[in-house]
Design an enzyme around this catalytic site. Structure first.
Site, PDB file in Angstrom:
ATOM      1  N   TYR A  85       3.853   4.431  15.628  1.00  0.00           N
ATOM      2  CA  TYR A  85       2.509   3.850  15.511  1.00  0.00           C
ATOM      3  C   TYR A  85       1.454   4.858  15.967  1.00  0.00           C
ATOM      4  O   TYR A  85       0.467   5.108  15.269  1.00  0.00           O
ATOM      5  CB  TYR A  85       2.437   2.564  16.331  1.00  0.00           C
ATOM      6  CG  TYR A  85       1.141   1.810  16.185  1.00  0.00           C
ATOM      7  CD1 TYR A  85       0.885   1.048  15.050  1.00  0.00           C
ATOM      8  CD2 TYR A  85       0.158   1.857  17.173  1.00  0.00           C
ATOM      9  CE1 TYR A  85      -0.305   0.347  14.910  1.00  0.00           C
ATOM     10  CE2 TYR A  85      -1.037   1.161  17.045  1.00  0.00           C
ATOM     11  CZ  TYR A  85      -1.258   0.408  15.912  1.00  0.00           C
ATOM     12  OH  TYR A  85      -2.449  -0.284  15.779  1.00  0.00           O
ATOM     13  N   VAL A 124       0.811  -1.227   0.000  1.00  0.00           N
ATOM     14  CA  VAL A 124       0.000   0.000   0.000  1.00  0.00           C
ATOM     15  C   VAL A 124       0.844   1.278   0.000  1.00  0.00           C
ATOM     16  O   VAL A 124       0.346   2.348  -0.328  1.00  0.00           O
ATOM     17  CB  VAL A 124      -0.996   0.051   1.187  1.00  0.00           C
ATOM     18  CG1 VAL A 124      -2.052  -1.028   1.061  1.00  0.00           C
ATOM     19  CG2 VAL A 124      -0.274  -0.025   2.529  1.00  0.00           C
TER      20      VAL A 124
HETATM   21  P1  NAD Z   1      -1.824  -8.305  11.424  1.00  0.00           P
HETATM   22  O1  NAD Z   1      -0.361  -8.095  11.604  1.00  0.00           O
HETATM   23  O2  NAD Z   1      -2.446  -9.552  11.955  1.00  0.00           O
HETATM   24  O3  NAD Z   1      -2.199  -8.184   9.861  1.00  0.00           O
HETATM   25  C1  NAD Z   1      -1.754  -7.104   9.093  1.00  0.00           C
HETATM   26  C2  NAD Z   1      -1.893  -7.442   7.625  1.00  0.00           C
HETATM   27  O4  NAD Z   1      -1.417  -6.310   6.875  1.00  0.00           O
HETATM   28  C3  NAD Z   1      -1.044  -8.651   7.187  1.00  0.00           C
HETATM   29  O5  NAD Z   1      -1.794  -9.491   6.345  1.00  0.00           O
HETATM   30  C4  NAD Z   1       0.132  -7.998   6.460  1.00  0.00           C
HETATM   31  O6  NAD Z   1       0.711  -8.827   5.459  1.00  0.00           O
HETATM   32  C5  NAD Z   1      -0.546  -6.773   5.854  1.00  0.00           C
HETATM   33  N1  NAD Z   1       0.403  -5.720   5.484  1.00  0.00           N
HETATM   34  C6  NAD Z   1       1.469  -5.256   6.197  1.00  0.00           C
HETATM   35  N2  NAD Z   1       2.128  -4.310   5.504  1.00  0.00           N
HETATM   36  C7  NAD Z   1       1.471  -4.156   4.317  1.00  0.00           C
HETATM   37  C8  NAD Z   1       1.658  -3.342   3.178  1.00  0.00           C
HETATM   38  N3  NAD Z   1       2.707  -2.501   3.072  1.00  0.00           N
HETATM   39  N4  NAD Z   1       0.778  -3.433   2.153  1.00  0.00           N
HETATM   40  C9  NAD Z   1      -0.271  -4.297   2.226  1.00  0.00           C
HETATM   41  N5  NAD Z   1      -0.489  -5.120   3.262  1.00  0.00           N
HETATM   42  C10 NAD Z   1       0.366  -5.039   4.309  1.00  0.00           C
HETATM   43  O7  NAD Z   1      -2.500  -7.001  12.054  1.00  0.00           O
HETATM   44  P2  NAD Z   1      -3.944  -6.786  12.707  1.00  0.00           P
HETATM   45  O8  NAD Z   1      -3.810  -6.913  14.167  1.00  0.00           O
HETATM   46  O9  NAD Z   1      -4.969  -7.581  11.976  1.00  0.00           O
HETATM   47  O10 NAD Z   1      -4.135  -5.221  12.405  1.00  0.00           O
HETATM   48  C11 NAD Z   1      -4.897  -4.745  11.310  1.00  0.00           C
HETATM   49  C12 NAD Z   1      -5.112  -3.263  11.505  1.00  0.00           C
HETATM   50  O11 NAD Z   1      -5.771  -3.038  12.754  1.00  0.00           O
HETATM   51  C13 NAD Z   1      -3.803  -2.450  11.572  1.00  0.00           C
HETATM   52  O12 NAD Z   1      -3.974  -1.215  10.905  1.00  0.00           O
HETATM   53  C14 NAD Z   1      -3.611  -2.237  13.052  1.00  0.00           C
HETATM   54  O13 NAD Z   1      -2.856  -1.088  13.330  1.00  0.00           O
HETATM   55  C15 NAD Z   1      -5.049  -2.108  13.511  1.00  0.00           C
HETATM   56  N6  NAD Z   1      -5.213  -2.378  14.933  1.00  0.00           N
HETATM   57  C16 NAD Z   1      -4.930  -3.599  15.466  1.00  0.00           C
HETATM   58  C17 NAD Z   1      -5.102  -3.804  16.832  1.00  0.00           C
HETATM   59  C18 NAD Z   1      -4.830  -5.137  17.491  1.00  0.00           C
HETATM   60  O14 NAD Z   1      -4.864  -5.193  18.740  1.00  0.00           O
HETATM   61  N7  NAD Z   1      -4.595  -6.207  16.752  1.00  0.00           N
HETATM   62  C19 NAD Z   1      -5.561  -2.761  17.656  1.00  0.00           C
HETATM   63  C20 NAD Z   1      -5.810  -1.524  17.073  1.00  0.00           C
HETATM   64  C21 NAD Z   1      -5.654  -1.345  15.711  1.00  0.00           C
END
Ligand code: NAD
Length: 265
Positions: free
Chosen positions: A158, A62
């Site tokens: 972050y 992205v």
């Molecule tokens: P995760 O690490 O399980 O999954 C992230 C996904 O994004 C993976 O499939 C990875 O390959 C993909 N990715 C990473 N860099 C990329 C790039 N440059 N281009 C395209 N794809 C890319 O993470 P998650 O926990 O599912 O988090 C998803 C979203 O939710 C994130 O934006 C994260 O900041 C947000 N979030 C997560 C939490 C949590 O507690 N898990 C809390 C708040 C916010």
């Protein structure tokens, strides 16, 4: 089904919260493109979800403008005009503020903030063109975090990226309102995905998280996917520029909760 006949892109849809959103959107009748930088995850996700409906994988970083343009073209080619974009791809990188390198700061901002900008702009151009041709508007959902408000000293990049995403949501919502295109965000608290691995493997860190979560548990990815389905559907037709926090009560808590057992294993 809330999203029958709609075409959606979910970035970072290969696992975690993004995967849960893809699955929920398919169950709601949408056609979905998974845009992920991990080819193995994306391919496997499509294999696993194919029985639920029309789903394709487009290998996408992205943070790369050309990848994003290819994503929009490939999605239109596969499923037609894009109705829903979910900017979910995100990374975290725990570093001490005083020693963190410029490259470490840039890496997080590039995916979490610039990536969302590039995808939003590329998809919004198509959405605006469709509205100008008397077609229906679309909607954009950004996956932010409670850390768009809260501060974690070891997660400077972050937190700053998510605060930026909150303003990207506000500003694009205003810029696109005249076309009827809605932009909203979801701010999760702690959700059970691989991103939480470092917390899950560390009992003290887990206790710390639970001590500031009134509901007393981490959330499930499906609990974020349900909000995404609501924001993507006409049920939220008068909501734009908002962030819905799904955090087990965390943001409202003035103090930590002391009922978590210190010796819990
Ligand atoms: P995760 O690490 O399980 O999954 C992230 C996904 O994004 C993976 O499939 C990875 O390959 C993909 N990715 C990473 N860099 C990329 C790039 N440059 N281009 C395209 N794809 C890319 O993470 P998650 O926990 O599912 O988090 C998803 C979203 O939710 C994130 O934006 C994260 O900041 C947000 N979030 C997560 C939490 C949590 O507690 N898990 C809390 C708040 C916010």
């Amino acid at each position: 089904m809330k999203l029958s006949g709609k075409t959606a892109i979910v970035t970072g849809g290969g696992k975690g919260i993004g995967y849960a959103i893809v699955r929920r959107f398919l169950r709601e009748g949408a056609r979905v493109v998974i845009a992920d930088s991990d080819d193995d995850l994306g391919t496997k996700a499509v294999e696993d979800l194919a029985d639920l409906g029309d789903v394709e994988f487009v290998s996408t970083d992205v943070g790369e403008r050309l990848d994003v343009h290819n994503l929009v073209a490939a999605t239109k080619n596969a499923f037609g005009d894009i109705d829903i974009l979910v900017n979910n791809a995100g990374i975290a990188s725990g570093k001490d503020f005083l020693t963190m390198k410029e490259s470490e700061f840039d890496a997080v901002m590039r995916v979490n903030l610039k990536g969302a900008f590039l995808c939003s702009q590329a998809v919004a151009k198509q959405m605006v063109a469709r509205v100008e041709a008397d077609g229906p508007p679309g909607t954009i959902i950004n996956i932010s975090s409670v850390f768009d408000k809260l501060a974690l000293p070891e997660q400077l990049a972050y937190c700053v990226s998510k605060a930026g995403l909150k303003q990207l949501t506000n500003v694009t919502a205003q810029a696109l309102a005249e076309y009827g295109i809605r932009v909203n965000a979801i701010g999760p608290g702690s959700i059970a995905t691989d991103m939480m691995d470092s917390v899950n493997d560390d009992m003290k860190a887990k206790q710390r998280v639970l001590s500031r979560t009134p509901l007393g548990r981490v959330g499930e990815p499906e609990e974020i996917a349900g909000i995404a389905a609501f924001l993507a559907s006409n049920d939220s037709g008068y909501i734009t520029g908002q962030t819905i926090y799904a955090d087990g009560g965390r943001l409202g808590l003035a103090f930590t909760i002391d009922k978590v057992e210190a010796d819990e294993t």
